[in-house]
Motif scaffolding. Structure first.
Motif, PDB file in Angstrom:
ATOM      1  N   LEU A 181       0.698  -0.933  -0.143  1.00 15.57           N
ATOM      2  CA  LEU A 181       0.077  -0.008  -0.074  1.00 15.57           C
ATOM      3  C   LEU A 181       0.987   1.171   0.092  1.00 15.57           C
ATOM      4  N   GLU A 182       1.925   1.261   0.731  1.00 16.04           N
ATOM      5  CA  GLU A 182       2.884   2.407   0.835  1.00 16.04           C
ATOM      6  C   GLU A 182       3.359   2.497  -0.612  1.00 16.04           C
ATOM      7  N   ILE A 183       3.764   1.512  -1.544  1.00 17.00           N
ATOM      8  CA  ILE A 183       4.308   1.779  -2.694  1.00 17.00           C
ATOM      9  C   ILE A 183       3.385   2.249  -3.414  1.00 17.00           C
ATOM     10  N   ILE A 184       2.282   1.869  -3.672  1.00 16.21           N
ATOM     11  CA  ILE A 184       1.314   2.279  -4.773  1.00 16.21           C
ATOM     12  C   ILE A 184       0.740   3.820  -4.419  1.00 16.21           C
ATOM     13  N   LEU A 185       0.702   4.174  -3.027  1.00 16.82           N
ATOM     14  CA  LEU A 185       0.237   5.455  -2.588  1.00 16.82           C
ATOM     15  C   LEU A 185       1.303   6.278  -3.029  1.00 16.82           C
ATOM     16  N   GLN A 186       2.424   6.239  -3.148  1.00 19.82           N
ATOM     17  CA  GLN A 186       3.565   7.001  -3.507  1.00 19.82           C
ATOM     18  C   GLN A 186       3.686   7.178  -5.068  1.00 19.82           C
ATOM     19  N   ASP A 196      -6.546  13.019  -1.751  1.00 22.60           N
ATOM     20  CA  ASP A 196      -6.849  12.722  -0.209  1.00 22.60           C
ATOM     21  C   ASP A 196      -7.370  11.387  -0.069  1.00 22.60           C
ATOM     22  N   THR A 197      -7.589  10.699   1.013  1.00 19.19           N
ATOM     23  CA  THR A 197      -7.901   9.315   1.102  1.00 19.19           C
ATOM     24  C   THR A 197      -8.926   8.769   0.346  1.00 19.19           C
ATOM     25  N   LYS A 198     -10.019   9.526   0.178  1.00 20.02           N
ATOM     26  CA  LYS A 198     -11.245   9.213  -0.486  1.00 20.02           C
ATOM     27  C   LYS A 198     -11.056   8.692  -2.000  1.00 20.02           C
ATOM     28  N   MET A 199     -10.099   9.788  -2.480  1.00 22.27           N
ATOM     29  CA  MET A 199      -9.554   9.388  -3.816  1.00 22.27           C
ATOM     30  C   MET A 199      -8.670   8.193  -3.981  1.00 22.27           C
ATOM     31  N   ALA A 200      -8.068   8.074  -3.150  1.00 21.05           N
ATOM     32  CA  ALA A 200      -7.211   6.572  -3.107  1.00 21.05           C
ATOM     33  C   ALA A 200      -8.219   5.683  -2.944  1.00 21.05           C
ATOM     34  N   LYS A 201      -8.990   5.490  -2.129  1.00 23.52           N
ATOM     35  CA  LYS A 201     -10.151   4.779  -1.971  1.00 23.52           C
ATOM     36  C   LYS A 201     -11.000   4.267  -3.164  1.00 23.52           C
ATOM     37  N   SER A 202     -11.325   5.201  -4.060  1.00 22.83           N
ATOM     38  CA  SER A 202     -12.056   5.170  -5.098  1.00 22.83           C
ATOM     39  C   SER A 202     -11.280   4.496  -5.936  1.00 22.83           C
ATOM     40  N   LEU A 206      -9.888  -0.104  -1.960  1.00 23.83           N
ATOM     41  CA  LEU A 206      -9.419  -0.424  -0.524  1.00 23.83           C
ATOM     42  C   LEU A 206     -10.026   0.284   0.481  1.00 23.83           C
ATOM     43  N   PRO A 207      -9.921  -0.566   1.665  1.00 25.39           N
ATOM     44  CA  PRO A 207     -10.521   0.405   2.981  1.00 25.39           C
ATOM     45  C   PRO A 207      -9.803   1.638   3.053  1.00 25.39           C
ATOM     46  N   GLU A 208     -10.610   2.786   3.218  1.00 29.82           N
ATOM     47  CA  GLU A 208      -9.960   3.942   3.954  1.00 29.82           C
ATOM     48  C   GLU A 208      -9.203   3.884   4.918  1.00 29.82           C
ATOM     49  N   LYS A 209      -9.607   3.020   5.705  1.00 29.17           N
ATOM     50  CA  LYS A 209      -8.849   3.078   7.154  1.00 29.17           C
ATOM     51  C   LYS A 209      -7.589   2.697   6.940  1.00 29.17           C
ATOM     52  N   GLU A 210      -7.334   1.756   6.203  1.00 32.20           N
ATOM     53  CA  GLU A 210      -5.850   1.317   5.852  1.00 32.20           C
ATOM     54  C   GLU A 210      -5.063   2.283   5.164  1.00 32.20           C
ATOM     55  N   ILE A 211      -5.690   2.821   4.163  1.00 32.74           N
ATOM     56  CA  ILE A 211      -5.158   4.134   3.339  1.00 32.74           C
ATOM     57  C   ILE A 211      -4.755   5.082   4.230  1.00 32.74           C
ATOM     58  N   LYS A 212      -5.589   5.546   5.386  1.00 27.96           N
ATOM     59  CA  LYS A 212      -5.236   6.466   6.071  1.00 27.96           C
ATOM     60  C   LYS A 212      -4.088   6.260   7.108  1.00 27.96           C
ATOM     61  N   GLN A 213      -3.975   4.969   7.490  1.00 32.09           N
ATOM     62  CA  GLN A 213      -2.933   4.490   8.203  1.00 32.09           C
ATOM     63  C   GLN A 213      -1.484   4.500   7.564  1.00 32.09           C
TER      64      GLN A 213
END
Length: 348
Positions: A181-186, A196-202, A206-213
């Protein structure tokens, strides 16, 4: 800052200056999983619409034939195309193990282990199962990364392989889910400039909670900087003042495009109330990017051949000033179509 962020996003998406072949693979990697043209693209290779200065559909067709693009079920179980070296990354994010196979799954898996690659018709002949029974079992085994559907061309008669037979070199346990998750978010942050985390979730489903973490961890490590309830790469914060504010012409994006999928939650919330009560067919077709932001959507009825474009719905009356550009962008993507209305006003 907002205008500069929008400009940087369009640059990173290669929408200001389409990328040449030499830089395309890096762009595609960051926009994975790739998808084909919505509605008209069944069986076609994926494409990065407006982002390449060459025919990337043909290029990706060649990559499919060489198995340099491979198919799987990833975000929300949707079909997508990735580069094979990223299988361990996407397996960490999307693999759904099967703890106990049902009879159909076990029979199919045993059959392919014994006989080798088989297509659906061959599985039907060997087992007597109906296609409607076989297909969901194959999809579930695909989601578990136990089987691989070998779609290397546009044909429908595709063989199913044991995943480890097709890709013995890939260790699907190479990454933890958090590491992946850290790799793809970068990658996502680089191409979005700000998110923002909602965009990544869309986009990633993936669960927004994990994305926020994961974003919080990356911020602690110094890779991300929190900006306006979202995140940027820390390296981008330092160079933002130097960004040239150049915007492309109005662009009409189909529903499988990277940007549309990233903004899916916002687009539905913003535009659906504007078209939902229209008395004619109003399926969203193209979303219109105007000066870096989605401001309009064409709605109507999908058809093979030119779509029925019943209306173009905009989020503000000031879009009347951009009417000609917006209509031209829609018609460019759907030659031969007729736009019947603009903001509910009939067009002659």
């Amino acid at each position: 800052m907002r205008t500069k962020l929008l400009a940087l996003r369009l640059q990173r998406q290669q929408l200001v200056t389409p990328v040449a072949a030499a830089g395309y693979d890096a762009l595609y990697r960051d926009l994975q999983p790739g998808m084909n043209l919505y509605w008209h693209g069944f069986g076609q290779p994926p494409e990065c619409t407006f982002r390449a200065d060459f025919d990337d559909v043909d290029y990706n067709r060649q990559r499919q034939a060489r198995r340099q693009l491979v198919k799987g079920r990833f975000a929300g179980g949707n079909l997508g195309w990735i580069v094979p070296e990223d299988f361990p990354l996407f397996a960490a994010l999307y693999r759904k193990p099967i703890l106990l196979m049902d009879d159909v799954q076990l029979t199919i898996m045993t059959l392919i282990e014994r006989m080798g690659p088989l297509n659906i018709q061959q599985i039907k002949e060997e087992t007597g199962y109906l296609v409607k029974v076989i297909t969901p079992a194959l999809h579930r085994l695909q989601e578990a990364f136990l089987l691989y559907e070998d779609q290397y061309d546009g044909e429908w008669d595709r063989a199913w392989y044991r995943f480890e037979e097709m890709f013995p070199e890939h260790d699907l346990n190479r990454y933890t889910r958090a590491e992946a998750l850290e790799i793809i978010l970068q990658r996502f942050a680089y191409r979005m400039a700000w998110f923002d985390t909602k965009m990544a979730k869309s986009f990633y489903k993936l669960p927004e909670k994990e994305i926020k973490q994961a974003c919080a961890r990356l911020a602690e490590q110094g890779a991300f900087t929190a900006v306006d309830n979202g995140y940027m790469l820390s390296s981008d914060v330092e160079m933002l003042d130097d960004v040239q504010q150049v915007f492309p012409q109005v662009l009409a994006f189909h529903r499988n495009d990277f940007l549309v999928r990233a903004f899916d939650h916002e687009l539905k919330n913003r535009f659906k109330p504007l078209y939902d009560a229209l008395p004619y067919d109003h399926d969203p077709q193209y979303y219109l990017l105007v000066d870096g932001e989605f401001r309009a959507v064409s709605v109507g009825h999908f058809r093979y051949g030119p779509y029925e474009i019943h209306d173009i719905v905009c989020d503000s009356p000031d879009m009347w000033a951009r009417k000609d550009e917006i209509c031209a962008a829609v018609l460019k993507e759907n030659p031969g179509a007729v736009i019947q209305r603009f903001m509910s006003q009939p067009q002659s």
